[in-house]
Scaffold this active site. Structure first.
Site, PDB file in Angstrom:
ATOM      1  N   SER A 248       0.807  -1.219   0.000  1.00  0.00           N
ATOM      2  CA  SER A 248       0.000   0.000   0.000  1.00  0.00           C
ATOM      3  C   SER A 248       0.841   1.271   0.000  1.00  0.00           C
ATOM      4  O   SER A 248       0.297   2.371   0.017  1.00  0.00           O
ATOM      5  CB  SER A 248      -0.933  -0.008   1.216  1.00  0.00           C
ATOM      6  OG  SER A 248      -0.194  -0.245   2.387  1.00  0.00           O
TER       7      SER A 248
ATOM      8  N   THR B  91      -1.955   3.727   4.487  1.00  0.00           N
ATOM      9  CA  THR B  91      -0.959   4.746   4.160  1.00  0.00           C
ATOM     10  C   THR B  91      -0.025   4.905   5.346  1.00  0.00           C
ATOM     11  O   THR B  91      -0.457   4.711   6.473  1.00  0.00           O
ATOM     12  CB  THR B  91      -1.702   6.073   3.929  1.00  0.00           C
ATOM     13  OG1 THR B  91      -2.437   5.946   2.729  1.00  0.00           O
ATOM     14  CG2 THR B  91      -0.796   7.271   3.860  1.00  0.00           C
TER      15      THR B  91
ATOM     16  N   THR C 167       1.831   7.007   0.022  1.00  0.00           N
ATOM     17  CA  THR C 167       0.919   5.895  -0.238  1.00  0.00           C
ATOM     18  C   THR C 167       0.855   5.557  -1.728  1.00  0.00           C
ATOM     19  O   THR C 167       1.183   6.406  -2.567  1.00  0.00           O
ATOM     20  CB  THR C 167      -0.514   6.277   0.227  1.00  0.00           C
ATOM     21  OG1 THR C 167      -1.367   5.144   0.158  1.00  0.00           O
ATOM     22  CG2 THR C 167      -1.117   7.379  -0.621  1.00  0.00           C
TER      23      THR C 167
ATOM     24  N   ARG D 235      -6.675   9.024 -10.264  1.00  0.00           N
ATOM     25  CA  ARG D 235      -7.306   9.388  -8.979  1.00  0.00           C
ATOM     26  C   ARG D 235      -6.228   9.806  -7.954  1.00  0.00           C
ATOM     27  O   ARG D 235      -5.206   9.162  -7.801  1.00  0.00           O
ATOM     28  CB  ARG D 235      -8.093   8.188  -8.448  1.00  0.00           C
ATOM     29  CG  ARG D 235      -8.781   8.429  -7.087  1.00  0.00           C
ATOM     30  CD  ARG D 235      -7.953   7.890  -5.950  1.00  0.00           C
ATOM     31  NE  ARG D 235      -8.651   7.970  -4.656  1.00  0.00           N
ATOM     32  CZ  ARG D 235      -8.071   7.767  -3.488  1.00  0.00           C
ATOM     33  NH1 ARG D 235      -6.790   7.452  -3.424  1.00  0.00           N
ATOM     34  NH2 ARG D 235      -8.757   7.853  -2.375  1.00  0.00           N
TER      35      ARG D 235
ATOM     36  N   THR E 196      -5.389   8.493   7.513  1.00  0.00           N
ATOM     37  CA  THR E 196      -5.357   7.263   6.734  1.00  0.00           C
ATOM     38  C   THR E 196      -6.803   6.838   6.501  1.00  0.00           C
ATOM     39  O   THR E 196      -7.705   7.252   7.217  1.00  0.00           O
ATOM     40  CB  THR E 196      -4.542   6.163   7.462  1.00  0.00           C
ATOM     41  OG1 THR E 196      -4.510   4.990   6.654  1.00  0.00           O
ATOM     42  CG2 THR E 196      -5.114   5.830   8.821  1.00  0.00           C
ATOM     43  N   GLY E 197      -7.022   6.030   5.476  1.00  0.00           N
ATOM     44  CA  GLY E 197      -8.377   5.587   5.183  1.00  0.00           C
ATOM     45  C   GLY E 197      -8.859   6.117   3.852  1.00  0.00           C
ATOM     46  O   GLY E 197      -8.056   6.439   2.975  1.00  0.00           O
TER      47      GLY E 197
HETATM   48  C1  SD4 Z   1      -5.994   7.287  -0.127  1.00  0.00           C
HETATM   49  N1  SD4 Z   1      -5.799   7.714   2.223  1.00  0.00           N
HETATM   50  O1  SD4 Z   1      -5.379   7.223  -1.170  1.00  0.00           O
HETATM   51  C2  SD4 Z   1      -5.249   6.947   1.139  1.00  0.00           C
HETATM   52  C3  SD4 Z   1      -5.321   5.491   1.368  1.00  0.00           C
HETATM   53  C4  SD4 Z   1      -5.097   5.104   2.765  1.00  0.00           C
HETATM   54  O2  SD4 Z   1      -5.172   3.646   4.492  1.00  0.00           O
HETATM   55  O3  SD4 Z   1      -4.776   5.802   3.623  1.00  0.00           O
HETATM   56  N2  SD4 Z   1      -5.298   3.968   3.207  1.00  0.00           N
HETATM   57  O4  SD4 Z   1      -7.178   7.565  -0.053  1.00  0.00           O
END
Ligand code: SD4
Length: 338
Positions: free
Chosen positions: A79, A198, A216, A226, A249-250
């Protein structure tokens, strides 16, 4: 909402008691000494490299760059950086940003074929009059700065993408950390599920300065082009040396919609302890999205100027790693709404 008047009153009446109380809303290294914190369990290895710099009187900015390079280079980490899962067209595109104690910042968006996007982001900050470079322009800049073009799609990630292509169903399952946390083997998860994590890292150095970095490969199997929150200053990362720093994160779209990390720092400015600031930022998302947050993960991590830290996420399972002079490999389970 945390009651500011109550906070001030409590602090005035019994500051010392609050610090040691079980109900204390801030976790602290209590020394105003250097500290580094970062998202997820893999933050432990990243913090270790950051700590080599911080513990030698180094700068927070150097520490966060060195720290997040660890997962960027880790082939097993799907990731972040090298080995990251690709977009729906099979292309690995990386997002990263960095910010220092003076408010300087740099970012790269949808950068391809460069293993350490964070290092390029730092050069955007230091060598250009700009904050963000995207796509081909970011790659061109990286090559001009001497970075090597590399194939970042590993065999494992290619295999996962080919598996995903069989259904091509894009459905970010955002509480995946719950499943991982419950010890499901990641390799058994369908390709489209193991899709995000991330690294966001925040550090306070010996000189009392804060810096942060966030990097990330973004949501796996995203549309080509994107961009998530991670390279967006204020969303995936924010540092204000007077107050504190935050990272996210997320699901990036929700973080961008709420300018999440900036919000967390501004809440700390209003005397919210780090965890409460993160919680309030999460609640903003929940208030707007209501039911649909049941399958949505966003987590915030914050560090204030005093070295107090905290985190909060929508779903359980969000962890973060803490490293200071007392403990180098601490992993804390963040609190959550669900
Ligand atoms: C995103 N926030 O590209 C990042 C992905 C991520 O835990 O954090 N994942 O949206």
């Amino acid at each position: 909402m945390y009651n500011r008047r109550k906070f001030i009153r409590d602090t005035a009446l019994s500051g010392a008691l609050i610090a040691i109380s079980k109900n204390s809303l801030a976790t602290s290294n209590n020394t105003n000494q250097p500290i580094v914190i970062s998202t997820w369990d893999f933050g432990v290895a990243a913090n270790a490299d950051a700590w080599k710099i911080l513990s030698n009187n180094g700068k927070a900015l150097d520490a966060v760059e060195a720290g997040v390079k660890v997962p960027e280079a880790d082939i097993k980490n799907q990731s972040v950086g090298y080995g990251g899962l690709p977009d729906r067209d099979g292309i690995v595109t990386l997002d990263a940003c960095i910010m220092d104690h003076l408010g300087n910042c740099g970012a790269v968006l949808a950068l391809e074929n460069i293993k350490h996007p964070i290092a390029v982001a730092r050069l955007v900050m230091e060598k250009t009059p700009h904050v963000m470079l995207a796509g081909d322009g970011a790659l061109q800049f990286a090559l001009e700065q001497g970075f090597k073009k590399e194939d970042l799609l590993t065999e494992n990630s290619k295999k996962a993408w080919k598996e995903w292509l069989k259904t091509s169903k894009y459905e970010p399952i955002s509480n995946i950390e719950n499943k991982l946390y419950d010890k499901a083997a990641p390799e058994k998860l369908p390709g489209n599920q193991y899709n995000h994590d991330t690294i966001g890292m925040l550090a306070l150095d010996n000189a009392g300065n804060l810096s942060g970095a966030c990097t990330t490969s973004g949501m796996a199997y995203k549309l080509h082009g994107r961009i998530g929150d991670s390279p967006i200053i204020g969303a995936g990362l924010y540092v204000d040396n007077e107050i504190g720093a935050a990272t996210a994160t997320g699901v990036g779209e929700e973080v961008v919609r709420n300018v999440g990390s900036f919000l967390v720092v501004e809440l700390m400015r209003q005397c919210y302890p780090p965890e409460e600031a993160c919680k309030e930022a999460v609640m903003r998302i929940i208030k707007k999205k209501k039911e649909s947050t049941k399958n949505l993960q966003v987590g915030f991590l914050a560090l204030n100027k005093k070295g107090e830290y905290g985190a909060y996420a929508i779903q359980k399972g969000f962890t973060y790693a803490v490293c200071d002079s007392k403990q180098q490999d601490l992993v804390i389970k963040g609190k959550s709404y669900y």
